[in-house]
Design a protein around this motif. Structure first.
Motif, PDB file in Angstrom:
ATOM      1  N   ALA A  53      22.541  46.020  23.641  1.00  0.00           N
ATOM      2  CA  ALA A  53      21.844  46.915  22.714  1.00  0.00           C
ATOM      3  C   ALA A  53      20.603  46.225  22.147  1.00  0.00           C
ATOM      4  O   ALA A  53      19.528  46.833  22.060  1.00  0.00           O
ATOM      5  CB  ALA A  53      22.783  47.349  21.602  1.00  0.00           C
ATOM      6  N   HIS A 109      32.035  48.959  18.868  1.00  0.00           N
ATOM      7  CA  HIS A 109      31.294  48.949  20.131  1.00  0.00           C
ATOM      8  C   HIS A 109      29.930  49.571  19.864  1.00  0.00           C
ATOM      9  O   HIS A 109      29.765  50.357  18.929  1.00  0.00           O
ATOM     10  CB  HIS A 109      32.064  49.757  21.188  1.00  0.00           C
ATOM     11  CG  HIS A 109      31.503  49.684  22.565  1.00  0.00           C
ATOM     12  ND1 HIS A 109      31.347  48.491  23.251  1.00  0.00           N
ATOM     13  CD2 HIS A 109      31.051  50.653  23.401  1.00  0.00           C
ATOM     14  CE1 HIS A 109      30.841  48.744  24.453  1.00  0.00           C
ATOM     15  NE2 HIS A 109      30.647  50.044  24.558  1.00  0.00           N
ATOM     16  N   CYS A 110      28.947  49.218  20.687  1.00  0.00           N
ATOM     17  CA  CYS A 110      27.619  49.794  20.479  1.00  0.00           C
ATOM     18  C   CYS A 110      26.892  49.962  21.799  1.00  0.00           C
ATOM     19  O   CYS A 110      27.274  49.402  22.829  1.00  0.00           O
ATOM     20  CB  CYS A 110      26.807  48.945  19.515  1.00  0.00           C
ATOM     21  SG  CYS A 110      26.399  47.315  20.151  1.00  0.00           S
ATOM     22  N   GLY A 111      25.843  50.743  21.740  1.00  0.00           N
ATOM     23  CA  GLY A 111      24.986  50.992  22.886  1.00  0.00           C
ATOM     24  C   GLY A 111      23.671  51.577  22.393  1.00  0.00           C
ATOM     25  O   GLY A 111      23.383  51.576  21.198  1.00  0.00           O
ATOM     26  N   HIS A 147      25.451  51.077  27.707  1.00  0.00           N
ATOM     27  CA  HIS A 147      26.369  50.146  27.057  1.00  0.00           C
ATOM     28  C   HIS A 147      27.037  49.292  28.127  1.00  0.00           C
ATOM     29  O   HIS A 147      26.830  49.493  29.322  1.00  0.00           O
ATOM     30  CB  HIS A 147      27.410  50.896  26.201  1.00  0.00           C
ATOM     31  CG  HIS A 147      28.408  51.675  26.996  1.00  0.00           C
ATOM     32  ND1 HIS A 147      29.734  51.315  27.097  1.00  0.00           N
ATOM     33  CD2 HIS A 147      28.268  52.795  27.747  1.00  0.00           C
ATOM     34  CE1 HIS A 147      30.373  52.183  27.861  1.00  0.00           C
ATOM     35  NE2 HIS A 147      29.506  53.096  28.264  1.00  0.00           N
ATOM     36  N   CYS A 203      28.303  43.981  24.434  1.00  0.00           N
ATOM     37  CA  CYS A 203      27.649  45.239  24.068  1.00  0.00           C
ATOM     38  C   CYS A 203      26.500  45.028  23.082  1.00  0.00           C
ATOM     39  O   CYS A 203      25.448  45.665  23.206  1.00  0.00           O
ATOM     40  CB  CYS A 203      28.656  46.268  23.563  1.00  0.00           C
ATOM     41  SG  CYS A 203      29.468  45.873  21.995  1.00  0.00           S
TER      42      CYS A 203
END
Length: 132
Positions: A27, A89-91, A103, A23
């Motif tokens: 990003a 978590h990221c996006g 994501h 992730c």
């Protein structure tokens, strides 16, 4: 920077990979190619260690270069987790088709999900950040 349509066509549906396509990698790639912003590289060891990942995302010096915003805007970095300040978590938020978060995860690969659906499905709190 490349066009959004070309970027999404190239990456959407690609499988998740802990070492190569996680992730944070996605990003950082989206921020660089779509918005001309650099994010620091992630330590691959953090992928497997949720606690260390949450701590790093909360305390990394680069975090000071971003500020939280109350509502999403195009290109915002989205941090996701059950508890604010402990995101794992990221996006990236894209202001298209009603708003979508780009994501990737192990189960789905690279996807675009509406923020409310993503938050409800995972019971996550979404934090939106833009450069300070």
């Amino acid at each position: 920077m490349i066009g959004r349509t070309d970027f999404l066509r190239r990456w959407r549906g690609k499988p998740y990979d802990k070492a190569e396509r996680n992730c944070w990698w996605l990003a950082a790639l989206a921020q660089a190619e779509l918005f001309g912003r650099a994010l620091p590289a992630a330590d691959p060891a953090l992928v497997a260690d949720l606690r260390a990942r949450a701590e790093t995302m909360a305390t990394h010096p680069a975090r000071a270069e971003w500020r939280e915003i109350p509502a999403p805007e195009d290109g915002a970095l989205v941090l996701m987790g059950k508890v604010a300040g402990a995101e794992t978590h990221c996006g990236v938020y894209l202001a298209q088709d009603g708003g979508l978060i780009l994501h990737t995860d192990e189960r789905h690969g690279v996807v675009l999900d509406p923020p409310l659906e993503l938050a409800a499905a995972k019971r996550w709190r979404l934090t939106y950040l833009i450069p300070a």
